[in-house]
Scaffold this motif. Structure first.
Motif, PDB file in Angstrom:
ATOM      1  N   VAL A 225       0.727  -1.326   0.068  1.00  0.00           N
ATOM      2  CA  VAL A 225       0.140   0.114   0.059  1.00  0.00           C
ATOM      3  C   VAL A 225       0.992   1.170  -0.021  1.00  0.00           C
ATOM      4  O   VAL A 225       1.922   1.237   0.512  1.00  0.00           O
ATOM      5  N   PHE A 226       0.490   2.280  -0.820  1.00  0.00           N
ATOM      6  CA  PHE A 226       1.100   3.523  -0.796  1.00  0.00           C
ATOM      7  C   PHE A 226       0.211   4.720  -0.573  1.00  0.00           C
ATOM      8  O   PHE A 226      -1.082   4.310  -0.669  1.00  0.00           O
ATOM      9  N   GLU A 227       0.732   5.825  -0.328  1.00  0.00           N
ATOM     10  CA  GLU A 227       0.037   7.060   0.048  1.00  0.00           C
ATOM     11  C   GLU A 227      -0.163   7.311   1.675  1.00  0.00           C
ATOM     12  O   GLU A 227      -1.093   5.967   2.009  1.00  0.00           O
TER      13      GLU A 227
ATOM     14  N   VAL B 238      -3.805   6.479   2.963  1.00  0.00           N
ATOM     15  CA  VAL B 238      -4.351   4.931   2.723  1.00  0.00           C
ATOM     16  C   VAL B 238      -3.653   4.014   3.650  1.00  0.00           C
ATOM     17  O   VAL B 238      -4.548   3.083   4.001  1.00  0.00           O
TER      18      VAL B 238
ATOM     19  N   ASP C 212      -5.499   4.519   6.880  1.00  0.00           N
ATOM     20  CA  ASP C 212      -6.838   3.840   6.907  1.00  0.00           C
ATOM     21  C   ASP C 212      -6.808   2.270   6.972  1.00  0.00           C
ATOM     22  O   ASP C 212      -7.466   1.518   7.426  1.00  0.00           O
ATOM     23  N   TYR C 213      -5.591   1.689   6.186  1.00  0.00           N
ATOM     24  CA  TYR C 213      -5.260   0.295   6.277  1.00  0.00           C
ATOM     25  C   TYR C 213      -5.177  -0.228   7.701  1.00  0.00           C
ATOM     26  O   TYR C 213      -5.767  -1.030   8.004  1.00  0.00           O
TER      27      TYR C 213
ATOM     28  N   ALA D 216      -8.214   0.012   9.730  1.00  0.00           N
ATOM     29  CA  ALA D 216      -8.983  -1.376   9.333  1.00  0.00           C
ATOM     30  C   ALA D 216      -8.745  -2.585   9.848  1.00  0.00           C
ATOM     31  O   ALA D 216      -9.505  -3.356  10.027  1.00  0.00           O
ATOM     32  N   LYS D 217      -7.403  -2.683   9.967  1.00  0.00           N
ATOM     33  CA  LYS D 217      -6.685  -3.890  10.439  1.00  0.00           C
ATOM     34  C   LYS D 217      -7.130  -4.331  11.747  1.00  0.00           C
ATOM     35  O   LYS D 217      -7.303  -5.614  12.223  1.00  0.00           O
TER      36      LYS D 217
ATOM     37  N   ARG E 154     -11.015  15.298  10.866  1.00  0.00           N
ATOM     38  CA  ARG E 154     -10.346  15.432   9.645  1.00  0.00           C
ATOM     39  C   ARG E 154      -9.930  16.979   9.163  1.00  0.00           C
ATOM     40  O   ARG E 154      -8.823  17.135   8.560  1.00  0.00           O
TER      41      ARG E 154
END
Ligand SMILES: N[C@@H](CCC(=O)N[C@@H](CS)C(=O)NCC(=O)O)C(=O)O
Ligand SMILES: N[C@@H](CCC(=O)N[C@@H](CS)C(=O)NCC(=O)O)C(=O)O
Lengths: 221, 216
Positions: free
Chosen positions: B60-62, B65, B68-69, B72-73, B91
């Protein structure tokens, strides 16, 4: 009182919020702020002096990412942010790539043509950056109907407005067909423009884009 | 989880804050293949940028993101306030104190050479003051950026403010936060916070090493 989005649909940042609202089945009324977006009244709503601003009763929000997230929580229909790590990335990545590497150069070229660029824009560099951003977008798109796969997501709020800018500026600056050699993007663009949430936004943007380029639309800033 | 990049890059520090907060084991590593634009690294991230993250087979990059990963984990210790309005505010605070501040500060990278354009530096200083004024308005500093809890606002705000404090003095912009009380209180509290203070310390160590290697 209903939700108000201050700004104009030609702003890709505002347009992504309207797609989100449409997908969620939330009614928003787009209103052009009187006197533009640098008036003391507008700066009270958003000290950055940027559109969009969302007003929901006494709640005032700016920054499109915050507004999209807020709209997402307004209804249960079509959750725009998936929950599993894998799906989060599949939707988030094309959205981020569009936000950071596609929309910026396309909007720069548009402002250069329109004569509203604040900083000098090198059309060659911006054109090359746009093509590079589109290449990365092509790599990150899912194969399904939507950018994140089978369901509409935040990516489908972000990508179409940026592609409106990309298609128009590519034509103006003779950058060639942006879909040539990008089959996933070509298929996506063809399909997504028929989507109920997206179509009215793309149509309104295209119409306003024509007005702006013909000098019939004074800027709000 | 491997994070390619250096922790003193504010984008990378976002990932460190989120991962440490959520208790997700990770190590930082230099880009594979010897650099950002090596063929090996470009295979992982066609943009050739850090942070880029590898977790098992997932790349994953950015930074946003990756964050957010990480969110979510694991469900525990969410970075987002439960209430939709509070989450949106968090935000917004992160965008102002994080993105707008850093986008301005990073204009100084073009002024690192011997032919520094003092006018351009002054323009950056003025723009930075404007965004810091807005950040001062929106930050809660109670003691965290969005209130009593560590949130996504801190993940974005802290790295940018910390990098700013390390970097802009090299251009003669001293004490950028100045008399802005909430921002000053926020940074002072962050230094004493276990999570945020730890990341600040690692950012400073990384930055000093980079500074030395560049002879700045
Ligand atoms: N990060 C903001 C960007 C908003 C933005 O830049 N809006 C543009 C219109 S597309 C604007 O208001 N520009 C006015 C100006 O730059 O003064 C968001 O996501 O909402
Ligand atoms: N939008 C990216 C920005 C990352 C970024 O610009 N990283 C810098 C280091 S601080 C980088 O990798 N620069 C190398 C390059 O652009 O060639 C993110 O949020 O992760």
């Amino acid at each position: 009182m209903g939700l108000i989005l201050y700004g104009r649909i030609l702003s890709p940042f505002l347009a992504r919020c309207v797609i989100a609202a449409n997908a969620k089945g939330v009614a928003v009324d787009v209103q052009v702020p009187k006197g533009g977006i640098k008036t003391p009244e507008f700066l009270k709503l958003n000290p950055l002096g940027l559109m969009p601003v969302l007003k929901d009763g006494r709640t005032v929000l700016y920054e499109s990412a915050a507004i999209v997230a807020y709209l997402d929580a307004k209804s249960r229909k079509n959750p725009l942010r998936p929950k599993t790590p894998k799906a989060v990335v599949q939707a988030g990545l094309p959205a981020a790539v569009t936000d950071n590497y596609v929309q910026g150069p396309a909007a720069d070229l548009f402002r250069l043509k329109r004569g509203t660029a604040k900083n000098p824009v090198d059309p060659k560099a911006a054109g090359a950056a746009l093509m590079k951003g589109l290449d990365v977008l092509e790599q990150t798109l899912a194969k399904g109907k939507y950018a994140g796969g089978a369901k509409i997501s935040v990516a489908d709020c972000y990508i179409p407005p940026a592609l409106v800018f990309a298609t128009h500026t590519a034509a103006i600056f003779a950058l060639g067909d942006i879909f040539a050699g990008r089959p996933k993007l070509a298929k996506y663009w063809k399909g997504i423009q028929k989507d109920k949430a997206v179509k009215p936004v793309v149509d309104a943007m295209n119409a306003m884009m024509a007005d702006a380029l013909a000098g019939r639309l004074p800027p709000l800033y | 989880m491997i994070v390619y990049g250096s922790i003193f890059s504010p984008y990378c520090a976002r990932v460190a804050l989120a991962a440490r907060h959520k208790g997700i084991k990770h190590t930082f590593a230099p880009p594979v293949g010897g650099g950002y634009k090596s063929p090996e690294f470009l295979k992982m991230n066609p943009l050739g940028k850090v942070p880029t993250m590898k977790d098992g087979k997932t790349v994953v990059f950015e930074s946003a993101v990756i964050v957010d990963y990480i969110e979510a984990k694991s469900k525990k210790k969410s970075l987002y306030p439960k209430n939709a309005k509070d989450a949106a505010s968090a935000r917004m605070i992160g965008a102002v104190a994080g993105d707008y501040v850093h986008n301005t500060v990073s204009k100084l990278f073009a002024q690192m050479g011997p032919d520094r354009d003092q006018k351009a530096v002054e323009a950056v200083a003025a723009e930075l003051a404007k965004y810091l004024d807005i950040a001062e308005k929106v930050i809660a500093a109670k003691p965290y950026a969005a209130g009593a809890k560590f949130t996504i606002a801190d993940v974005f705000a802290l790295p940018s403010l910390a990098f700013m404090e390390l970097f802009v003095p090299l251009f003669g912009i001293v004490n950028p936060i100045g008399g802005r009380k909430k921002l000053a209180r926020y940074m002072a509290k962050a230094k004493k916070d276990k999570l945020m203070g730890g990341v600040l310390k690692d950012m400073e160590d990384g930055f000093r090493a980079w500074q030395k290697s560049r002879g700045l």
